[in-house]
Design an enzyme around this catalytic site. Structure first.
Site, PDB file in Angstrom:
ATOM      1  N   LEU A   1       0.834  -1.205   0.000  1.00  0.00           N
ATOM      2  CA  LEU A   1       0.000   0.000   0.000  1.00  0.00           C
ATOM      3  C   LEU A   1       0.868   1.253   0.000  1.00  0.00           C
ATOM      4  O   LEU A   1       1.927   1.283   0.622  1.00  0.00           O
ATOM      5  CB  LEU A   1      -0.903  -0.023   1.230  1.00  0.00           C
ATOM      6  CG  LEU A   1      -1.908  -1.191   1.222  1.00  0.00           C
ATOM      7  CD1 LEU A   1      -2.480  -1.418   2.611  1.00  0.00           C
ATOM      8  CD2 LEU A   1      -3.006  -0.945   0.198  1.00  0.00           C
TER       9      LEU A   1
ATOM     10  N   ASN B   1      -3.125  -5.463  10.258  1.00  0.00           N
ATOM     11  CA  ASN B   1      -2.672  -6.501   9.334  1.00  0.00           C
ATOM     12  C   ASN B   1      -2.293  -7.742  10.131  1.00  0.00           C
ATOM     13  O   ASN B   1      -1.935  -7.653  11.316  1.00  0.00           O
ATOM     14  CB  ASN B   1      -1.442  -5.998   8.570  1.00  0.00           C
ATOM     15  CG  ASN B   1      -0.926  -6.997   7.552  1.00  0.00           C
ATOM     16  OD1 ASN B   1      -1.702  -7.655   6.841  1.00  0.00           O
ATOM     17  ND2 ASN B   1       0.393  -7.142   7.469  1.00  0.00           N
TER      18      ASN B   1
ATOM     19  N   HIS C   1       0.503 -10.884   9.712  1.00  0.00           N
ATOM     20  CA  HIS C   1       1.669 -11.291   8.927  1.00  0.00           C
ATOM     21  C   HIS C   1       2.149 -12.646   9.458  1.00  0.00           C
ATOM     22  O   HIS C   1       2.263 -12.831  10.674  1.00  0.00           O
ATOM     23  CB  HIS C   1       2.780 -10.247   9.051  1.00  0.00           C
ATOM     24  CG  HIS C   1       3.972 -10.579   8.215  1.00  0.00           C
ATOM     25  ND1 HIS C   1       3.971 -10.422   6.843  1.00  0.00           N
ATOM     26  CD2 HIS C   1       5.187 -11.086   8.538  1.00  0.00           C
ATOM     27  CE1 HIS C   1       5.141 -10.814   6.367  1.00  0.00           C
ATOM     28  NE2 HIS C   1       5.901 -11.219   7.369  1.00  0.00           N
TER      29      HIS C   1
ATOM     30  N   THR D   1      -3.473 -21.972  11.597  1.00  0.00           N
ATOM     31  CA  THR D   1      -4.473 -22.301  12.624  1.00  0.00           C
ATOM     32  C   THR D   1      -4.381 -21.304  13.787  1.00  0.00           C
ATOM     33  O   THR D   1      -5.403 -20.948  14.382  1.00  0.00           O
ATOM     34  CB  THR D   1      -4.302 -23.736  13.178  1.00  0.00           C
ATOM     35  OG1 THR D   1      -3.011 -23.852  13.753  1.00  0.00           O
ATOM     36  CG2 THR D   1      -4.464 -24.773  12.089  1.00  0.00           C
TER      37      THR D   1
ATOM     38  N   GLU E   1      -3.253 -18.143  13.413  1.00  0.00           N
ATOM     39  CA  GLU E   1      -3.733 -16.858  12.886  1.00  0.00           C
ATOM     40  C   GLU E   1      -5.235 -16.723  13.112  1.00  0.00           C
ATOM     41  O   GLU E   1      -5.740 -15.657  13.480  1.00  0.00           O
ATOM     42  CB  GLU E   1      -3.428 -16.748  11.389  1.00  0.00           C
ATOM     43  CG  GLU E   1      -1.944 -16.686  11.067  1.00  0.00           C
ATOM     44  CD  GLU E   1      -1.687 -16.463   9.571  1.00  0.00           C
ATOM     45  OE1 GLU E   1      -2.403 -15.662   8.954  1.00  0.00           O
ATOM     46  OE2 GLU E   1      -0.758 -17.110   9.043  1.00  0.00           O
TER      47      GLU E   1
END
Ligand code: GAR
Length: 193
Positions: free
Chosen positions: A97, A111, A113, A176, A178
């Site tokens: 971005l 976000n 990551h 899993t 996340e």
């Protein structure tokens, strides 16, 4: 009502985890919040159908229609703004971005990551963790700043790296986690925004 807009590029499993958590824990009642829209930069993103199954509005802003990153980001920002978001969630959104975009949503842009930041920003995080001999790997939810894969950390999860791991087996183990930490981090943020 606090509107959450989720940006995806692919399968959208993190998006689906957030949507399921919002429904299960009744974020409307608990936080006066809802997932208002899912926006993809790819028309073929599998997550779009998943969002529709959950009766969530979807939109595509195809980056291939734009000559420059700036033009794409301006159109994307306009599409997001139309949903009047309190929070913009990058969930497997695979576009870098522009600073103008990040500054426009800074403070309400998060976000996930797939590494233990600040280790391994960028791509191929699981392969790089294995190649470096890491004994642990993981994922990070963070506020987005103009620096790529950087910014105040909101949540992290750690998993072991096993001797016979491939990038794919490690990615699956991390994913899993996340799905647990991203909804949790958002739920913690919602009372503050
Ligand atoms: C997730 O592992 C996410 O952490 C990663 O892409 C995957 C998307 O999966 N994001 C990045 O690499 C961002 N730089 P999903 O579409 O199933 O949520």
């Amino acid at each position: 009502m606090k509107n959450i807009v989720i940006l995806i590029s692919g399968g959208g499993s993190n998006m689906a985890a957030i949507v399921r958590c919002a429904q299960r824990d009744n974020w409307r009642k608990a936080y006066d919040a809802q997932v208002a829209a899912v926006i993809s930069n790819r028309p073929d993103a599998g997550g779009l159908a998943v969002a529709r199954e959950h009766m969530i509005a979807t939109e595509v802003v195809d980056h291939k229609r734009f000559a420059t990153r700036e033009e794409f980001d301006a159109e994307l920002a306009a599409a997001i703004d139309r949903r009047q978001p309190s929070l913009v969630v990058l969930a497997g959104f695979m576009r870098i971005l522009t600073p103008a975009f990040v500054q426009r949503f800074q403070g309400r842009l998060v976000n996930i990551h797939p590494s233990l930041l600040p280790a391994f920003p960028g791509l191929h995080t699981h392969r790089r963790a294995i190649d470096a001999g890491c004994r642990v790997a993981g994922a990070t939810v963070h506020q987005v700043t103009t620096e790529l894969d950087f910014g105040p950390i909101l949540e992290q999860a750690v998993v072991p790296v096993l001797a016979d791991d491939t990038a794919d087996t490690l990615a699956a183990r991390v994913l899993t986690q996340e799905h647990l930490i991203y909804p949790r981090a958002i739920a913690r943020l919602l009372p503050q925004i």
